[in-house]
Motif scaffolding. Structure first.
Motif, PDB file in Angstrom:
ATOM      1  N   ILE A  91       0.999  -1.375  -0.406  1.00  0.00           N
ATOM      2  CA  ILE A  91       0.296  -0.454  -0.101  1.00  0.00           C
ATOM      3  C   ILE A  91       0.971   1.209  -0.056  1.00  0.00           C
ATOM      4  O   ILE A  91       2.138   1.315   0.364  1.00  0.00           O
ATOM      5  CB  ILE A  91      -0.643   0.534   1.063  1.00  0.00           C
ATOM      6  CG1 ILE A  91      -1.687  -1.350   1.390  1.00  0.00           C
ATOM      7  CG2 ILE A  91      -1.530   0.969   1.260  1.00  0.00           C
ATOM      8  CD1 ILE A  91      -2.743  -1.214   2.503  1.00  0.00           C
ATOM      9  N   TYR A  92       0.523   2.076  -0.792  1.00  0.00           N
ATOM     10  CA  TYR A  92       1.394   3.619  -0.853  1.00  0.00           C
ATOM     11  C   TYR A  92       0.448   4.604  -0.162  1.00  0.00           C
ATOM     12  O   TYR A  92      -0.403   4.886  -0.246  1.00  0.00           O
ATOM     13  CB  TYR A  92       1.581   3.602  -2.202  1.00  0.00           C
ATOM     14  CG  TYR A  92       1.996   3.117  -3.150  1.00  0.00           C
ATOM     15  CD1 TYR A  92       3.964   3.626  -3.228  1.00  0.00           C
ATOM     16  CD2 TYR A  92       1.579   1.791  -3.791  1.00  0.00           C
ATOM     17  CE1 TYR A  92       4.473   2.524  -3.713  1.00  0.00           C
ATOM     18  CE2 TYR A  92       2.628   1.726  -4.472  1.00  0.00           C
ATOM     19  CZ  TYR A  92       4.074   2.282  -4.819  1.00  0.00           C
ATOM     20  OH  TYR A  92       5.088   1.106  -5.145  1.00  0.00           O
ATOM     21  N   ASP A  93       0.442   4.625   1.259  1.00  0.00           N
ATOM     22  CA  ASP A  93       0.065   5.675   2.019  1.00  0.00           C
ATOM     23  C   ASP A  93      -0.248   7.425   2.097  1.00  0.00           C
ATOM     24  O   ASP A  93       0.872   7.308   1.861  1.00  0.00           O
ATOM     25  CB  ASP A  93       0.522   5.316   3.841  1.00  0.00           C
ATOM     26  CG  ASP A  93      -0.063   5.058   5.061  1.00  0.00           C
ATOM     27  OD1 ASP A  93      -1.840   5.921   4.446  1.00  0.00           O
ATOM     28  OD2 ASP A  93      -0.504   5.668   6.185  1.00  0.00           O
ATOM     29  N   THR A  94      -1.149   7.761   1.879  1.00  0.00           N
ATOM     30  CA  THR A  94      -1.556   8.692   1.586  1.00  0.00           C
ATOM     31  C   THR A  94      -2.837   9.563   2.837  1.00  0.00           C
ATOM     32  O   THR A  94      -3.092   8.940   2.961  1.00  0.00           O
ATOM     33  CB  THR A  94      -1.208   9.723   0.184  1.00  0.00           C
ATOM     34  OG1 THR A  94      -2.817   9.418  -0.511  1.00  0.00           O
ATOM     35  CG2 THR A  94      -0.795   8.321  -0.783  1.00  0.00           C
ATOM     36  N   PRO A  95      -2.827  10.637   2.482  1.00  0.00           N
ATOM     37  CA  PRO A  95      -3.835  11.415   3.626  1.00  0.00           C
ATOM     38  C   PRO A  95      -4.413  11.257   2.555  1.00  0.00           C
ATOM     39  O   PRO A  95      -5.931  12.128   3.138  1.00  0.00           O
ATOM     40  CB  PRO A  95      -3.103  12.393   3.809  1.00  0.00           C
ATOM     41  CG  PRO A  95      -1.666  13.002   2.996  1.00  0.00           C
ATOM     42  CD  PRO A  95      -1.464  12.099   2.902  1.00  0.00           C
ATOM     43  N   ALA A  96      -5.144  11.682   1.404  1.00  0.00           N
ATOM     44  CA  ALA A  96      -5.972  11.752   0.617  1.00  0.00           C
ATOM     45  C   ALA A  96      -7.198  10.444   1.116  1.00  0.00           C
ATOM     46  O   ALA A  96      -6.839   9.466   1.271  1.00  0.00           O
ATOM     47  CB  ALA A  96      -5.327  11.500  -0.503  1.00  0.00           C
ATOM     48  N   GLY A  97      -8.553  11.219   0.854  1.00  0.00           N
ATOM     49  CA  GLY A  97      -9.804  10.448   0.990  1.00  0.00           C
ATOM     50  C   GLY A  97     -10.165   9.699   0.496  1.00  0.00           C
ATOM     51  O   GLY A  97     -11.074   8.576  -0.364  1.00  0.00           O
TER      52      GLY A  97
END
Length: 401
Positions: free
Chosen positions: A319-325
Motif C-alpha cells: 500500500i502507498y499510504d497517503t492522507p488523501a481520502g
C-alpha cells in the motif's frame, strides 16, 4: 467486473514509445502522454454490459450507490472520486500547484460569479475540489517536487556563475526561509520577460557545462539544462531551480498535496489523483499562467522530498499510504502457482496490469473471468469480490473509505 476501454491523450510532452511498448503495440510516431482510467467527463473509460460500449460515467450515474458504495456517495457525491492514469513523459510538464479544498471552493465560486466560461483558457478553477495526486514510477522517473531549502538553492544558483542570479542568491541566504522563497519566486515570475530570457539562456548554458563535467550535482544541472532546452527563455526554468530534483526508481512514488510546486520531467508511471481539473501554472507551458493567483496558492515551505515506498500488508498487498481520502493505491506482485489474491472493497475498484499476465475471476454465480496483459485494466463495482492470480504486477485503485 468489466474490461475497460481507455482513451490515450496525445499531449505534446508525451513519449512516442513508452505506452505503446507497455501495450505491445507498434508506435505510430504520435506522442501518447496519458491513458485515463475512470469516469472523468473529459475522457471516461468505456464498458460493455451487453448493450455496446457505454461511458463508465453513465453507468455510475444510473446507480451511484450500487456502483460506488453508500459511504463513497455520502462522502463525495454520485461520482467516482479518483482518476487513474498511465503517464509517459518525454519532456517536462508544466510547473504547477493545486489548491486545497477551501481555496478551490472560493476560486470556483469567484469565477462563476464573474461569468468566466468553464472552457475559457483563462479559467483557473474548473471545479470546487482539491487535487491531491500520487505518482508511482514504473521506469526510472525524474521530477521536481517542493522547494529546496533556500541556502541549498543559493548554492545551486551561485555555482552557475551568472551575475543576474546573484541578487536572488543573496536574498535566499539573508531572509527567513519562507520569506526568501516568496520574494525570489515573485521576482522571477514578474521580471521583464526579455531580460529574464537572457538570464535563462546564460544559466542554461552554464548548467549544461556543469552537467558535462560530471561529478556531484551533475544530474540535477542536466535536468535544468534539459528543461531550458524545451522551454528556452521561460522564467519557469529559474523557478524550477528553486525546487528539489527527484529521481525515482521503479516502485517508488511521490505524493503531492495542496500548494506543493512540482513538475514531472521524464519517465513512465502510474498516477492517481482526486477527480479534479484545478491546476495553477507558473511556467514551462503555453497554457494560461496567473502569477498573482499562483503566488496566493503556493506554500512557501522548504522540505526534503518525501519518497514513498509501499508498505506490505500480511496478505501481500503493498500500500502507498497517503492522507488523501479520494483514493488509495496499492500493488500486488503475483507469483504463478500461489494462492489467488482476494480483492474486495466497499468502494469501486480499478485494477491495472503493468507487467506479466494476470487473470481475474469474479466470485459468485456468474463467475466472470478476464485476462489482463500489461496496460489493460478492469472495473469492479463496490462490494464485488474478485480473485487475482497469474504472474505479474497488478495495481489496485480504490477509495479510502
Amino acid at each position: 467486473m468489466d474490461r475497460l476501454e481507455n482513451t490515450v491523450r496525445p499531449y505534446a510532452w508525451g513519449s512516442t514509445t513508452a505506452i505503446p511498448e507497455l501495450l505491445g503495440e507498434e508506435p505510430t510516431g504520435e506522442p501518447r502522454a496519458e491513458m485515463w482510467m475512470g469516469a472523468h467527463p473529459g475522457a471516461p473509460s468505456l464498458v460493455d454490459r451487453g448493450a455496446g460500449s457505454t461511458p463508465l460515467s453513465h453507468v455510475i450515474a444510473a446507480d451511484p450507490e450500487g456502483e460506488l458504495g453508500t459511504a463513497v456517495v455520502a462522502a463525495y457525491g454520485p461520482r467516482l472520486p479518483f482518476l487513474l492514469k498511465l503517464l509517459a513523459a518525454a519532456s517536462p510538464l508544466s510547473l504547477q500547484v493545486h489548491p486545497d479544498n477551501d481555496q478551490a471552493a472560493r476560486g470556483f465560486a469567484d469565477e462563476e460569479a464573474r461569468g468566466v466560461p468553464l472552457d475559457s483558457p483563462e479559467r483557473n478553477y474548473k471545479d470546487a475540489s482539491h487535487k491531491p495526486e500520487l505518482l508511482c514510477a514504473l521506469t526510472p522517473f525524474e521530477g521536481l517536487c517542493g522547494f529546496r531549502h533556500p541556502k541549498e538553492a543559493a548554492t545551486l544558483l551561485e555555482r552557475l556563475g551568472v551575475n543576474a542570479l546573484k541578487p536572488y542568491a543573496d536574498i535566499l541566504r539573508a531572509r527567513p526561509e519562507s520569506e526568501a522563497l516568496r520574494e525570489v519566486l515573485t521576482a522571477v515570475l514578474t521580471a521583464d520577460r526579455d531580460e529574464t530570457a537572457e538570464t535563462v539562456e546564460e544559466a542554461a548554458a552554464a548548467a549544461a557545462g556543469i552537467a558535462a563535467e560530471g561529478g556531484p550535482g551533475s544530474g540535477e544541472y542536466a535536468a535544468y539544462a534539459g528543461i531550458a532546452h524545451h522551454y528556452p527563455g521561460d522564467p519557469g526554468v529559474l523557478a524550477a531551480m528553486l525546487l528539489n530534483h527527484v529521481s525515482l526508481r521503479p516502485g517508488e512514488a511521490l505524493y503531492l498535496g495542496a500548494g506543493v510546486p512540482h513538475a514531472y520531467l521524464s519517465g513512465l508511471g502510474v498516477e492517481i489523483m482526486a477527480n479534479s481539473d484545478n491546476v495553477l501554472r507558473s511556467g514551462l507551458t503555453p497554457k494560461h499562467v496567473d502569477v498573482p493567483e499562483l503566488l496566493r496558492i503556493v506554500r512557501f515551505e522548504p522540505a526534503d522530498p518525501d519518497i514513498l515506498r509501499p508498505e506490505a500488508e500480511p496478505g501481500g498487498e503493498e500500500i502507498y499510504d497517503t492522507p488523501a481520502g479520494e483514493f488509495r493505491l496499492s500493488r500486488h506482485t503475483l507469483v504463478q502457482g500461489a494462492e489467488p489474491r482476494v480483492l474486495e472493497a466497499p468502494s469501486a475498484q480499478i485494477l491495472l496490469c503493468t507487467a506479466g499476465a494476470v487473470r481475474l475471476r469474479q466470485t459468485g454465480p456468474e463467475g466472470t473471468e478476464l485476462a489482463l496483459s500489461p496496460g489493460h485494466s478492469a472495473y469492479v463495482p463496490a462490494g464485488e469480490r474478485v480473485q487475482a492470480n497469474g504472474e505479474g504486477t497488478l495495481f489496485r485503485a480504490t477509495v479510502a473509505v
